[in-house]
Design an enzyme around this catalytic site. Structure first.
Site: not given
Length: 393
Positions: A57, A60
């Site tokens: 991600c 993230c």
């Protein structure tokens, strides 16, 4: 010999002292099990903050590197919460992600350790200021996600509540909810000329076809007199980046209008592959000192990027794009953006490889892929895994 030993001991002692003095910036995450985290939070009388992430991600990783590491973020989160990072696709994170209905990343969950129930949740990449507000909201029952959602569903529509509801939904990119609540706010008598309402409108209500934008256009002089020309013009400029030339020509003469007119015409010519006409207009814009050249650079680079990633782009146009990227790389004031220079270098490399006879002029190290190591010239972080391909059922 004894002096050397004493010197080494003193050196090691001083290093240790300075290491202890060195502050631990950013969020300090607890790396125990979920059960241990629950017990720790109970003992400290704190909520648990959980960052649900995955190894592939991008947002993230961005949050972990750019926001979680900030001292003022760490000061707040370390004081108020027991902080945990949980990989939603590995270990006990799989079951926890399912239990707490995590289906996008990053997701931020604030849990009451006594009941193990969620009291507040948020998600997505956020600015440092937004993320700080997310943490503060978790501590105020009237600002928590569950409370806001339930009260809105009941039809609550007082002004302060609607502002809180809008701010929360804007932070998690729920634009439909933002629009509904803003419509309610305006029906309750709010005015766009009021500073707090304008702030919400400016940040969250987009597009040229909504009635609020049209209200600003039709009452341009009034809005300028109340709010100031720079404030009103900035909103018109941001919302008309993708407007048609006809729409732009109908609007008041706001700052940035000429720049947007350049861009909308350039993009249309490039889409239609009218490269000669596009080149004339691009070079006119590059030389036009009446427009904000830094804004032009920031917008125009996306036009160029779209061209050089297209495998069907002719070499002649790629060559022109290289000259545009040279202009961008040489003239951008943003010295902290490495992508500007990486894009220029990547396009030059691609152009060389597509040029007939280049292998006789340029060394094999340019013409061929590297023998070892990475095969692609990219700014993608090495510690960011590839997103797994989901099998169709």
């Amino acid at each position: 010999m004894m002096k050397h030993i004493v010197y080494i001991v003193l050196l090691l002692w001083s290093v240790n002292i300075f290491a202890q003095m060195e502050p631990n910036y950013g969020i300090q995450f607890y790396h125990g099990t979920w059960k241990e985290g629950i017990e720790k939070a109970k003992a400290e009388n704190k909520l648990i903050f959980v960052d649900f992430y995955t190894q592939w991600c991008g947002p993230c990783l961005n949050m972990a590197e750019s926001v979680f590491t900030l001292p003022f973020i760490g000061d707040f989160y370390n004081t108020k919460f027991v902080n945990m990072k949980i990989d939603a696709e590995n270990g006990e994170g799989v079951e926890l992600a399912k239990r707490y209905s995590v289906n996008s990343y990053p997701t931020y969950v604030f849990v009451d350790p006594a009941s193990e129930e969620v009291v507040h949740r948020s998600k997505s990449r956020q600015s440092a200021e937004q993320f700080l507000a997310t943490g503060k909201s978790a501590l105020v029952p009237e600002l928590r996600s569950g409370y806001l959602t339930e009260e809105f569903a009941k039809g609550r529509d007082d002004r302060e509540f609607l502002k809180n509801y809008i701010n929360y939904n804007a932070s998690i990119y729920e634009r439909e909810n933002v629009q509904k609540a803003f419509d309610m706010l305006m029906k309750k008598g709010a005015k766009l000329t009021e500073p707090d309402v304008w702030k919400i409108f400016k940040a969250n209500i987009t597009g040229v076809n909504n009635p609020y934008f049209q209200e600003v256009v039709q009452g341009y002089d009034k809005f300028v007199s109340v709010l100031g020309k720079d404030i009103v013009d900035n909103k018109l400029y941001m919302e008309t980046r993708n407007a048609s030339l006809e729409e732009l020509n109908r609007l008041p003469e706001f700052k940035g209008k000429d720049l947007n007119k350049y861009l909308v015409q350039i993009n249309a010519l490039v889409r239609n592959k009218e490269y000669d006409k596009a080149d004339v207009l691009i070079r006119r814009a590059m030389a036009d000192t009446s427009i904000n050249q830094q804004d032009f650079i920031e917008q125009f680079r996306f036009t160029v990027r779209g061209s050089y990633w297209d495998p069907e782009t002719p070499v002649e146009w790629l060559s022109r794009c290289a000259s545009y990227l040279q202009y961008i790389a040489y003239n951008s004031d943003n010295r902290q953006d490495p992508y500007i220079h990486q894009e220029y270098a990547a396009l030059l490399e691609r152009l060389i490889r597509k040029t007939p006879g280049a292998e006789k002029v340029f060394p094999a190290s340019i013409m061929d892929k590297p023998e070892v190591g990475a095969k692609e010239y990219s700014m993608r972080p090495k510690n960011l895994a590839q997103k797994p391909t989901r099998k169709k059922k």
